[in-house]
Design an enzyme around this catalytic site. Structure first.
Site, mmCIF file in Angstrom:
data_model
loop_
_atom_site.group_PDB
_atom_site.id
_atom_site.type_symbol
_atom_site.label_atom_id
_atom_site.label_comp_id
_atom_site.label_asym_id
_atom_site.label_seq_id
_atom_site.Cartn_x
_atom_site.Cartn_y
_atom_site.Cartn_z
ATOM 1 N N TYR A 159 -10.499 -22.697 -7.866
ATOM 2 C CA TYR A 159 -9.295 -22.466 -7.093
ATOM 3 C C TYR A 159 -8.501 -23.590 -7.136
ATOM 4 O O TYR A 159 -7.060 -23.740 -7.273
ATOM 5 C CB TYR A 159 -9.427 -21.781 -5.809
ATOM 6 N N LYS A 163 -4.421 -24.609 -8.692
ATOM 7 C CA LYS A 163 -3.308 -25.307 -7.950
ATOM 8 C C LYS A 163 -2.801 -26.400 -8.086
ATOM 9 O O LYS A 163 -1.759 -26.644 -8.322
ATOM 10 C CB LYS A 163 -3.445 -25.151 -6.391
HETATM 11 P P1 NAP Z 1 -3.911 -12.333 -0.014
HETATM 12 O O1 NAP Z 1 -3.574 -11.974 1.245
HETATM 13 O O2 NAP Z 1 -5.219 -12.423 -0.630
HETATM 14 O O3 NAP Z 1 -2.858 -12.023 -0.902
HETATM 15 C C1 NAP Z 1 -2.838 -12.377 -2.406
HETATM 16 C C2 NAP Z 1 -1.761 -11.591 -2.863
HETATM 17 O O4 NAP Z 1 -1.845 -11.964 -4.279
HETATM 18 C C3 NAP Z 1 -2.237 -9.988 -2.793
HETATM 19 O O5 NAP Z 1 -0.739 -9.297 -2.467
HETATM 20 C C4 NAP Z 1 -2.868 -9.643 -4.216
HETATM 21 O O6 NAP Z 1 -2.604 -8.196 -4.534
HETATM 22 C C5 NAP Z 1 -1.937 -10.594 -5.003
HETATM 23 N N1 NAP Z 1 -2.330 -10.738 -6.287
HETATM 24 C C6 NAP Z 1 -3.655 -11.240 -6.901
HETATM 25 N N2 NAP Z 1 -3.574 -11.162 -8.209
HETATM 26 C C7 NAP Z 1 -2.464 -10.519 -8.581
HETATM 27 C C8 NAP Z 1 -2.187 -10.019 -9.904
HETATM 28 N N3 NAP Z 1 -2.868 -10.028 -10.904
HETATM 29 N N4 NAP Z 1 -1.048 -9.416 -9.870
HETATM 30 C C9 NAP Z 1 -0.225 -9.156 -8.857
HETATM 31 N N5 NAP Z 1 -0.489 -9.597 -7.628
HETATM 32 C C10 NAP Z 1 -1.823 -10.306 -7.655
HETATM 33 O O7 NAP Z 1 -3.655 -14.094 -0.073
HETATM 34 P P2 NAP Z 1 -2.578 -14.999 0.790
HETATM 35 O O8 NAP Z 1 -3.519 -15.899 1.517
HETATM 36 O O9 NAP Z 1 -1.906 -14.292 1.399
HETATM 37 O O10 NAP Z 1 -2.074 -15.823 -0.359
HETATM 38 C C11 NAP Z 1 -0.802 -15.949 -0.895
HETATM 39 C C12 NAP Z 1 -0.561 -17.058 -1.725
HETATM 40 O O11 NAP Z 1 -0.781 -18.503 -0.822
HETATM 41 C C13 NAP Z 1 -1.673 -17.351 -2.878
HETATM 42 O O12 NAP Z 1 -1.020 -18.074 -4.185
HETATM 43 C C14 NAP Z 1 -2.562 -18.585 -2.227
HETATM 44 O O13 NAP Z 1 -3.278 -19.353 -3.440
HETATM 45 C C15 NAP Z 1 -1.475 -19.298 -1.399
HETATM 46 N N6 NAP Z 1 -2.558 -20.104 -0.283
HETATM 47 C C16 NAP Z 1 -2.746 -19.408 0.866
HETATM 48 C C17 NAP Z 1 -3.546 -20.039 1.797
HETATM 49 C C18 NAP Z 1 -4.255 -19.594 2.885
HETATM 50 O O14 NAP Z 1 -4.720 -20.205 3.815
HETATM 51 N N7 NAP Z 1 -4.257 -18.180 3.172
HETATM 52 C C19 NAP Z 1 -3.378 -21.624 1.729
HETATM 53 C C20 NAP Z 1 -2.887 -22.206 0.602
HETATM 54 C C21 NAP Z 1 -2.184 -21.262 -0.469
HETATM 55 P P3 NAP Z 1 -3.934 -7.027 -4.335
HETATM 56 O O15 NAP Z 1 -3.704 -6.701 -2.817
HETATM 57 O O16 NAP Z 1 -3.694 -6.236 -5.281
HETATM 58 O O17 NAP Z 1 -5.172 -7.908 -4.451
#
Ligand code: NAP
Length: 236
Positions: A159, A163
């Protein structure tokens, strides 16, 4: 008039931070495409956004599929803002000495190649916009500077490097597009409570969405090729 509203597409907008980015851009008057691979959760998110007054529409989109991304791009007539938010951790464990190569492949396929695939497919529409913006949702765990300074998230051979790779790719897009009006930046939402981390984050998804909304609505003289969180510039 609705038909003149700027159009934004958020990938992975069915839940978590992506949903809140869609809600936030919708509240600012954007017409928002909810990019999501599952019809059920996509429809539910669109219905919830519409009920909240957002001009939202569903875009079937799996960022790992050429066919899906091509079909999504041809379903839109206009695009002003692309938020590449969809992301996965790839699975555990991720200690470099234990990690399965398929875990790394999965993280790179979605978090990096998915962004390139989607960006390139939608670039013709973005080029036609008066003020195009591309936002790549990265993470401070992708900051090599922060990683080398000490503790920054768990040990991660999939992961976090995915990034870092995304950050590097973001810079290359900005370099290539520097003479255009397209601003390309990476954003970090902070540690937010979402499915991605078993809801262990201490920030809300709406707080995490704020940096993406900021970068999606930069003025024409705004930065490009940068990496930002709510506090400002994040070191590469
Ligand atoms: P999340 O709730 O797990 O949401 C991830 C989203 O990505 C979901 O809608 C998922 O769809 C979608 N996704 C995954 N694979 C996909 C694919 N092949 N095609 C289309 N959609 C896909 O995670 P989140 O925390 O909101 O993360 C959003 C972004 O922020 C990510 O890039 C993550 O790396 C980044 N981020 C998050 C955090 C944190 O603390 N949460 C910190 C730093 C960065 P499904 O529902 O179908 O799986």
């Amino acid at each position: 008039m609705r038909s003149e509203a700027k159009v934004a597409l958020v990938t992975g907008a069915n839940k978590g931070i992506g949903y809140e980015i869609a809600a936030g851009l919708g509240a600012l008057g954007y017409r928002v495409g909810v990019g999501a691979r599952s019809a059920e959760s996509r429809d539910a998110a669109v219905a919830k956004l519409v009920a909240a007054g957002v001009d939202a529409f569903g875009v079937p989109l799996d960022v790992t599929s050429d066919e899906s991304v091509t079909a999504a791009a041809s379903s839109l007539e206009r695009l002003d803002v692309l938020v590449n938010n969809a992301g996965i951790t790839g699975g555990m464990p991720q200690q470099p000495t234990l990690v399965d190569l398929d875990t790394i492949r999965a993280a790179v396929e979605t978090n990096v190649l998915g962004v390139v695939r989607v960006t390139n497919a939608f670039l013709p529409l973005l080029r036609a916009s008066a003020a195009p913006r591309i936002v790549n949702m990265s993470s401070t765990v992708g900051s090599l500077t922060r990683q080398s300074e000490g503790e920054q998230g768990p040990i991660s051979a999939a992961y976090a490097p995915s990034k870092s790779f995304l950050n590097a790719v973001t810079l290359q897009y900005a370099k290539e597009l520097r003479d255009t009006n397209i601003l390309v930046n990476a954003g970090c939402p902070g540690f937010c409570a979402t499915d991605l981390n078993g809801f262990r984050g201490y920030r809300t998804p709406a707080q995490g969405a704020a940096i993406a909304i900021h970068l999606a609505t930069l003025p024409d003289n705004g930065p490009t090729g940068g990496f930002f969180d709510d506090e400002g510039v994040v070191p590469w």
